[in-house]
Design an enzyme around this catalytic site. Sequence first.
Site, PDB file in Angstrom:
ATOM      1  N   GLU A  68      -8.633  19.702   9.092  1.00 48.28           N
ATOM      2  CA  GLU A  68      -8.855  18.775   8.127  1.00 48.28           C
ATOM      3  C   GLU A  68      -9.725  19.107   7.038  1.00 48.28           C
ATOM      4  O   GLU A  68     -10.505  20.111   7.099  1.00 48.28           O
ATOM      5  CB  GLU A  68      -9.603  17.622   9.048  1.00 48.28           C
ATOM      6  CG  GLU A  68      -8.434  16.505   9.435  1.00 48.28           C
ATOM      7  CD  GLU A  68      -7.732  15.652   8.405  1.00 48.28           C
ATOM      8  OE1 GLU A  68      -8.194  15.886   7.183  1.00 48.28           O
ATOM      9  OE2 GLU A  68      -6.750  14.764   8.787  1.00 48.28           O
ATOM     10  N   GLN A  78     -11.152   2.926   7.469  1.00 50.84           N
ATOM     11  CA  GLN A  78     -11.562   2.690   6.367  1.00 50.84           C
ATOM     12  C   GLN A  78     -10.123   2.534   5.262  1.00 50.84           C
ATOM     13  O   GLN A  78     -10.133   2.239   4.189  1.00 50.84           O
ATOM     14  CB  GLN A  78     -12.323   3.750   5.699  1.00 50.84           C
ATOM     15  CG  GLN A  78     -13.858   3.621   6.061  1.00 50.84           C
ATOM     16  CD  GLN A  78     -14.277   4.600   7.455  1.00 50.84           C
ATOM     17  OE1 GLN A  78     -13.333   5.143   7.928  1.00 50.84           O
ATOM     18  NE2 GLN A  78     -15.323   4.398   8.001  1.00 50.84           N
ATOM     19  N   HIS A  79      -9.170   3.102   5.959  1.00 52.92           N
ATOM     20  CA  HIS A  79      -7.686   3.124   5.111  1.00 52.92           C
ATOM     21  C   HIS A  79      -7.131   1.400   5.060  1.00 52.92           C
ATOM     22  O   HIS A  79      -6.935   0.885   6.276  1.00 52.92           O
ATOM     23  CB  HIS A  79      -6.912   4.102   5.649  1.00 52.92           C
ATOM     24  CG  HIS A  79      -7.313   5.554   5.769  1.00 52.92           C
ATOM     25  ND1 HIS A  79      -7.031   6.370   6.432  1.00 52.92           N
ATOM     26  CD2 HIS A  79      -8.132   6.020   4.860  1.00 52.92           C
ATOM     27  CE1 HIS A  79      -7.262   7.667   6.363  1.00 52.92           C
ATOM     28  NE2 HIS A  79      -8.281   7.355   5.186  1.00 52.92           N
ATOM     29  N   ASN A 115       0.767  -1.194  -0.012  1.00 49.24           N
ATOM     30  CA  ASN A 115      -0.033   0.018   0.052  1.00 49.24           C
ATOM     31  C   ASN A 115       1.025   1.357  -0.011  1.00 49.24           C
ATOM     32  O   ASN A 115       1.887   1.297   0.760  1.00 49.24           O
ATOM     33  CB  ASN A 115      -0.953   0.130   1.251  1.00 49.24           C
ATOM     34  CG  ASN A 115      -1.821   1.167   1.144  1.00 49.24           C
ATOM     35  OD1 ASN A 115      -2.726   1.437   0.462  1.00 49.24           O
ATOM     36  ND2 ASN A 115      -1.602   2.096   2.419  1.00 49.24           N
ATOM     37  N   ARG A 138      -2.283  11.581   7.234  1.00 46.62           N
ATOM     38  CA  ARG A 138      -1.664  12.680   7.851  1.00 46.62           C
ATOM     39  C   ARG A 138      -0.749  12.350   8.878  1.00 46.62           C
ATOM     40  O   ARG A 138      -0.881  11.323   9.532  1.00 46.62           O
ATOM     41  CB  ARG A 138      -2.898  13.720   8.418  1.00 46.62           C
ATOM     42  CG  ARG A 138      -3.138  13.413   9.882  1.00 46.62           C
ATOM     43  CD  ARG A 138      -4.387  14.311  10.344  1.00 46.62           C
ATOM     44  NE  ARG A 138      -4.492  14.132  11.679  1.00 46.62           N
ATOM     45  CZ  ARG A 138      -5.783  14.579  12.371  1.00 46.62           C
ATOM     46  NH1 ARG A 138      -6.759  14.996  11.686  1.00 46.62           N
ATOM     47  NH2 ARG A 138      -5.419  14.508  13.590  1.00 46.62           N
ATOM     48  N   GLY A 167      -0.072   4.897   0.444  1.00 47.04           N
ATOM     49  CA  GLY A 167      -1.467   5.977   0.753  1.00 47.04           C
ATOM     50  C   GLY A 167      -0.642   7.278   1.279  1.00 47.04           C
ATOM     51  O   GLY A 167       0.250   7.352   1.947  1.00 47.04           O
ATOM     52  N   ILE A 168      -1.691   8.318   1.238  1.00 42.02           N
ATOM     53  CA  ILE A 168      -1.428   9.668   1.796  1.00 42.02           C
ATOM     54  C   ILE A 168      -2.150   9.757   2.897  1.00 42.02           C
ATOM     55  O   ILE A 168      -3.440   9.364   3.001  1.00 42.02           O
ATOM     56  CB  ILE A 168      -1.822  10.986   0.757  1.00 42.02           C
ATOM     57  CG1 ILE A 168      -1.717  10.567  -0.605  1.00 42.02           C
ATOM     58  CG2 ILE A 168      -1.550  12.175   1.244  1.00 42.02           C
ATOM     59  CD1 ILE A 168      -0.186  10.907  -0.808  1.00 42.02           C
ATOM     60  N   GLU A 191      -1.116   0.911  -5.579  1.00 40.77           N
ATOM     61  CA  GLU A 191      -0.954   2.256  -6.303  1.00 40.77           C
ATOM     62  C   GLU A 191       0.075   2.436  -7.437  1.00 40.77           C
ATOM     63  O   GLU A 191      -0.166   3.082  -8.423  1.00 40.77           O
ATOM     64  CB  GLU A 191      -0.613   3.161  -5.180  1.00 40.77           C
ATOM     65  CG  GLU A 191      -1.632   3.587  -4.117  1.00 40.77           C
ATOM     66  CD  GLU A 191      -2.245   2.488  -3.137  1.00 40.77           C
ATOM     67  OE1 GLU A 191      -1.303   1.580  -3.201  1.00 40.77           O
ATOM     68  OE2 GLU A 191      -3.413   2.606  -2.534  1.00 40.77           O
TER      69      GLU A 191
END
Lengths: 84, 475
Positions: free
Chosen positions: B273, B182-183, B161, B166, B163-164, B225
């Site tokens: 956010e 959910q990530h 994975n 924070r 992913g971006i 990705e």
Amino acid sequence: MSESLQGAPGACPRCRSTATIAQSKSPVAGVWTIFGCTTCFYTWRSTELEENTNPDKYPRVFRLNPAQLATLPVAPIIPPLRRP
Amino acid sequence: MHAYQDLREFLSVLEHERQLLRVTEKVSFEPDLAAAACALTKIGETVPAILFTNIAGCTDAQVVMNVHGSWPNHALALGMKKDAPLREQFFEFVRRYRQYPGELERVASAPWQELVTEKDINLYELMPLFRLNRGDGGYYLDKACTVSRDPDDWDNDNVENAGIYRIQVKGPNRLGIQTVPQHDIALQLAHAEARGEDLPVAIAIGNEPLITLMGATPMLYNQLEYKMAAAMQGKPYKVVKTAKGLDVPWGSEYVLEGRILGRQREMEGPFGEFPGYYSGGHRYPVIEIDRVSHRKNPVYDSVYVGRPWSELDYLQAMTTSVPLFVQVNTTFPEVIAVNALYTHGLVVIVSTKTRYGGFAKAVGMGVLTTPHGLGYAKIVIVVDADVDPFNLDQVMWAMSIRVNPASDIVILPNLSVNLLDPAGQPPGMVHKMIVDATTPIAPDIRGDYGEILDTPEGTDAWQQKLVALIDSLKK
């Protein structure tokens, strides 16, 4: 500038803990210092506006009491250990 | 279609296209950098990226912001012409997304390996970190690709994975990371923690623009990705393996290697956010960094997050709309297009053909049950195929004419939503709504629609002629 550049940060602007340290100094000497609170992990630079550097000017809505830290919600939850 | 090898190449293209603004006057980290980036997105939707090279107290720091923050920059990131209309960017994104998978190109070394720090790591000295919004708890890495693998399926590249997420810098080598349920990374962390292990991560900062878009795309768990980026650029995606076996983009500026500490949570936040509100503080997972690598004269890339619209909304625009479309269209080929531009798809507009009465509501429910819909898609507006979902004038027309609230509003109680939606009650739970703004068709015989207006004969030809005449007026 409310803080010394020589590594004396004073109390944390957010939680007023005195467990604060200088994290780094500007590459050009004497311009700024980054300070950190080892209690609530708030971080600030000596040259920021007073609302971010001075405990008395720090916005009330963002202030923290160190006792609150242990009550903050945990995410994600820690799953049970699998049995060997 | 173009494969940018790194951020530097993309910045040079932006400059050539007059979509990069260099600020050479002396600025302060706070509040100048965030204020300028925030101001840029207030100016309009064709603004340039902004590069700061003269920051008070620094000798050679370079900070770039708003790299993706306009439709021309978004088009150029995809290798399209900078004036490509929104709808065209959507359909081109869809076309390439459906080419998945592309291939990885593994190479042995990368420019980011030039300078390495393994002892006495101090991220505050190694990177030009700064505050974005006044209530933020500290300085954030908010545009980095965090790479991880599934400890239960370690060698399976498809479930690696990138992913971006924070990331708050909390100490010289200590970070906090937000991994909402959910990530994908939350699933991998849960597997590591169930095993009683740390989860190795590599955090890549300052990347070519496509992998940043892919890292923000809610693709399926078993889609990688890098393979999607390869499909999107029409060329294998170049990566380098770390010692732990994590694939990192060849072109990154900085790479931080470390571990999410298993079974630990610690104060993180608040952070301004994507919904336009501060997130509040939580006890979130913690990362320890063991190794920092970077190029000579690295370029630090950051995204300003504010009340929409900001650069973040461009990052979450097509990258949200397209996977939702592809997933819903697989079940319902009648679906024409999906606009999920608003707040990462908390509101979704779907245009579809309808086969029989009740069909549009089923399409709406299909959106709710996509992987991304589970955490977003709070309001789904379904419009007919003759309405362009990207044209809000048309959508509002459909809402005003084709909705009878007596039968066209469906409320589904107590469904899941992202914890950051401030309307959640409790956080993470919300009612969801489908608005059926399609024309009723048999057997759903309601309303008295009669004949719809069309345009006078020759309107299209006149449109083309008039556009040319209006352009000539400007010369």
